[in-house]
Design an enzyme around this catalytic site. Structure first.
Site, PDB file in Angstrom:
ATOM      1  N   LEU A  34       0.819  -1.213   0.000  1.00 32.26           N
ATOM      2  CA  LEU A  34       0.000   0.000   0.000  1.00 32.26           C
ATOM      3  C   LEU A  34       0.849   1.259   0.000  1.00 32.26           C
ATOM      4  O   LEU A  34       0.416   2.314  -0.449  1.00 32.26           O
ATOM      5  CB  LEU A  34      -0.927   0.006   1.226  1.00 32.26           C
ATOM      6  CG  LEU A  34      -2.003  -1.079   1.293  1.00 32.26           C
ATOM      7  CD1 LEU A  34      -2.698  -1.068   2.638  1.00 32.26           C
ATOM      8  CD2 LEU A  34      -3.021  -0.903   0.172  1.00 32.26           C
ATOM      9  N   GLY A  35       2.056   1.156   0.521  1.00 30.97           N
ATOM     10  CA  GLY A  35       2.916   2.337   0.541  1.00 30.97           C
ATOM     11  C   GLY A  35       4.127   2.130   1.422  1.00 30.97           C
ATOM     12  O   GLY A  35       4.230   1.136   2.141  1.00 30.97           O
ATOM     13  N   GLY A  37       6.921   4.379   4.010  1.00 33.98           N
ATOM     14  CA  GLY A  37       7.204   5.640   4.695  1.00 33.98           C
ATOM     15  C   GLY A  37       8.643   5.694   5.154  1.00 33.98           C
ATOM     16  O   GLY A  37       9.464   4.883   4.731  1.00 33.98           O
ATOM     17  N   ALA A  38       8.925   6.660   6.014  1.00 30.28           N
ATOM     18  CA  ALA A  38      10.277   6.805   6.538  1.00 30.28           C
ATOM     19  C   ALA A  38      10.682   5.547   7.294  1.00 30.28           C
ATOM     20  O   ALA A  38      11.832   5.129   7.277  1.00 30.28           O
ATOM     21  CB  ALA A  38      10.366   8.019   7.445  1.00 30.28           C
ATOM     22  N   GLY A  40       9.660   1.692   7.399  1.00 25.06           N
ATOM     23  CA  GLY A  40       8.935   0.517   6.965  1.00 25.06           C
ATOM     24  C   GLY A  40       7.897   0.723   5.882  1.00 25.06           C
ATOM     25  O   GLY A  40       7.684   1.819   5.382  1.00 25.06           O
ATOM     26  N   VAL A  42       3.857  -0.512   4.311  1.00 26.25           N
ATOM     27  CA  VAL A  42       2.527  -0.977   4.708  1.00 26.25           C
ATOM     28  C   VAL A  42       1.966  -1.881   3.614  1.00 26.25           C
ATOM     29  O   VAL A  42       2.037  -1.552   2.432  1.00 26.25           O
ATOM     30  CB  VAL A  42       1.574   0.211   4.947  1.00 26.25           C
ATOM     31  CG1 VAL A  42       0.214  -0.287   5.426  1.00 26.25           C
ATOM     32  CG2 VAL A  42       2.169   1.172   5.958  1.00 26.25           C
ATOM     33  N   LYS A  55       1.960  -3.106   8.879  1.00 24.24           N
ATOM     34  CA  LYS A  55       3.166  -2.292   8.708  1.00 24.24           C
ATOM     35  C   LYS A  55       4.349  -3.074   9.238  1.00 24.24           C
ATOM     36  O   LYS A  55       4.314  -3.612  10.346  1.00 24.24           O
ATOM     37  CB  LYS A  55       3.021  -0.960   9.449  1.00 24.24           C
ATOM     38  CG  LYS A  55       4.214  -0.044   9.209  1.00 24.24           C
ATOM     39  CD  LYS A  55       3.926   1.394   9.541  1.00 24.24           C
ATOM     40  CE  LYS A  55       5.116   2.274   9.184  1.00 24.24           C
ATOM     41  NZ  LYS A  55       4.870   3.680   9.448  1.00 24.24           N
ATOM     42  N   ASP A 147       3.024  15.337  12.764  1.00 24.97           N
ATOM     43  CA  ASP A 147       3.226  15.224  11.320  1.00 24.97           C
ATOM     44  C   ASP A 147       1.884  15.246  10.580  1.00 24.97           C
ATOM     45  O   ASP A 147       1.565  14.328   9.834  1.00 24.97           O
ATOM     46  CB  ASP A 147       3.989  13.933  11.014  1.00 24.97           C
ATOM     47  CG  ASP A 147       4.667  13.967   9.647  1.00 24.97           C
ATOM     48  OD1 ASP A 147       4.675  15.046   9.023  1.00 24.97           O
ATOM     49  OD2 ASP A 147       5.183  12.922   9.227  1.00 24.97           O
TER      50      ASP A 147
END
Lengths: 312, 243
Positions: A34-35, A37-38, A40, A42, A55, A147
């Site tokens: 799904l995506g 990030g900084a 790990g 998901v 995640k 954030d």
């Protein structure tokens, strides 16, 4: 360092794999990514036939910190601020890499910008009030989002509601903001500290709605404050809220409820303006019906949501 | 009770050393003195992460017990504060791990605990990171190739001070550049709680040709514990005291 972490995830975790927890022995079938990030990546996964978001990262420390945040958000009474946490565990890959992972509720929705562009600007007021309501609950329980950015929000159906999908930057009030993104960070714009206080989130709040109209963001230039004000002035859809948003940018609100109060007043004023305009139109038949309808719709929706939120 | 102090050297460079002892060796020495050595390697646009000159970056941080990161100058600000904070957590976690081994015995470390217990421990580590005092000595490579990056470095350092001063714990920063005019290293900015005022100093930095990274790290070690800091460091062995 981080880039290598991502590479590792990409090569090791693939759709069709099963991740099994070391401590709780639950099995998760990886469906798709799904995506990232900084910390790990998901994945959408399947657990006993129902979807969930997983995640995973080899940075156990940062993952633990995120889980702590999710757990404390669940303690905020009477509301569901972050995604619901389902499981926390470790997994060792076939290649021997040690991973930490957590599983949360899978939120399916649409990004804020596309939603507003598709469904109309009358939703801006609705989402503003929803977001301020949620922020107020969070602030009241001693936390700051940190954030806060468009990417960490999602519009879920139905009815359309703005939900927080990534709450990893949530920080206790009075401490240093844990995680931030330059464009949304008042420190970057030279307009305040990076200490966690409600006004830090309210600055980022404005940037979220600016980002909807400047998807490619913009540079801060020689005079960052002037740049911000100019960019805000140039967005026609935000004109009604301009005064409130400027106060938020310059840190004039110390609480999200103060800001919400003023925003509600703005929306009420439109309701009145709309009524007078409708009356004038009946007499002269020369006013702009589209604009009046739009303002009316906006106010009606926003007030409706506001009243609904009071019930909960 | 007294809160602990974390001591860090933040080395900012864009290439490899070419004078004096091996910087990895002096970094190891600093680490033994309770000072963590973090390294930021600034890449040119044509560099890749495998560039030879920048391999040294990782080696120095590894033996200095710190964190290293290669960046293009555009993302310097976020990287500098991230590396500093990450290294703080790492130091504190190392400290907590050592304590855990004493309590639990054998080879137990945080990773061997179940997620719930780990969460509780991380909360303590986070509390310590928020409240401990921090000393950062910025060691800035001002050799010729750095000339066009100094403006970005300046902004990144002001930004670092903004981030760290949002913490509850106290901070002290100092900046040294290398090579110095006559020595391996030269003081640019004396120990101070903030870096806002460095704008006036930065334009004066002149760049030299050699890169004595190793000797500069050794020199930097001795800059901790000077003047008013002396008292707080005298009884501070591992760079950290129990709060």
């Amino acid at each position: 360092m981080m880039k290598q972490d991502w590479k590792k995830h990409d090569s090791e975790i693939r759709p069709g794999m099963v991740v099994e927890g070391k401590w709780h022995h639950k099995k998760y079938l990886i469906k798709k990514k799904l995506g990232a990030g900084a910390i790990g990546s998901v994945y959408l996964c399947d657990v006993n036939g129902s979807p969930a978001a997983l995640k995973i990262s080899d940075n156990s420390t940062s993952m633990t910190v995120e889980v702590n945040v999710l757990k404390s958000l669940e303690k905020v009474q009477g509301s569901r601020l972050g995604p619901y946490l389902l499981d926390v565990d470790d997994w060792t890959s076939p290649l021997g890499t040690k991973y930490a992972f957590y599983v949360m509720e899978y939120l399916k929705g649409e990004a804020l910008g596309p939603f507003i562009h598709q469904h109309g600007r009358e939703w801006i007021g609705v989402f503003m009030i929803q977001l301020l309501e949620d922020l107020n609950k969070l602030h009241q329980s001693g936390w700051v989002f940190g954030d806060l950015k468009t990417e960490n929000l999602m519009v879920i159906q139905t009815p359309p509601r703005l939900r927080w999908v990534d709450v990893g930057g949530t920080t206790q009030i009075g401490r240093a903001i844990k995680e931030y993104t330059e464009f949304y960070d008042r420190g970057y714009w030279g307009m305040g500290t990076r200490r966690a206080e409600p006004s830090y989130d309210l600055f980022a709040f404005v940037m979220v709605f600016l980002h909807v109209y400047y998807p490619k963001r913009f540079e801060k230039g020689g005079n960052p404050e002037a740049t911000l004000m100019r960019k805000l002035n140039e967005v026609k859809a935000l004109t009604p809220y301009r005064h409130v948003l400027k106060k938020a940018l310059t840190g004039k609100y110390t609480s999200s409820s103060d800001m919400k109060k003023e925003l509600v007043q703005v929306l009420q004023r439109f309701q009145q303006q709309k009524q007078t305009r409708t009356q004038t139109r009946k007499k002269t038949k020369t006013s702009k019906p589209a604009a009046a309808l739009e303002l009316g719709g906006m106010t009606f929706l926003a007030l409706g949501y506001y009243l609904l939120s009071l019930l909960f | 009770m007294k809160k602990g102090t974390i001591k860090q050297i933040l080395l900012i460079t864009d290439g490899c050393s070419n004078k004096g002892e091996d910087p990895a060796a002096t970094a190891a020495l600093a680490n033994q003195q309770g000072i963590t050595v973090n390294v930021i390697g600034i890449m040119e646009d044509f560099h890749t992460e495998e560039s030879e000159g920048l391999q040294e970056v990782e080696e120095i941080a590894l033996s200095g017990g710190g964190v290293s990161q290669l960046v293009y100058k555009q993302s310097l600000s976020q990287t500098v504060q991230m590396v500093t904070k990450q290294a703080m957590t790492q130091t504190l976690q190392g400290f907590v791990n050592k304590e855990l081994k004493q309590i639990l015995g054998s080879e137990q470390s945080m990773e061997d605990l179940d997620p719930e217990k780990r969460g509780e421990i991380m909360e303590v580590v986070e509390d310590m990171g928020e409240t401990c005092d921090l000393e950062v000595l910025v060691l800035l490579d001002t050799s010729a190739s750095m000339a066009d990056k100094l403006e970005t470095v300046k902004e990144a350092l002001i930004d670092l001070s903004l981030s760290l001063n949002a913490r509850i714990g106290r901070n002290r920063f100092s900046i040294f550049s290398f090579p110095g005019k006559r020595k391996d290293m030269e003081k640019v900015f004396d120990w101070s709680p903030r870096l806002d005022s460095i704008s006036t100093i930065f334009p004066k930095l002149t760049s030299g040709g050699i890169t004595p990274t190793g000797p500069a790290i050794r020199e930097a070690m001795y800059q901790f514990g000077k003047k008013s800091l002396l008292r707080s460091f005298r009884d501070d062995e591992a760079g950290l005291e129990e709060a």
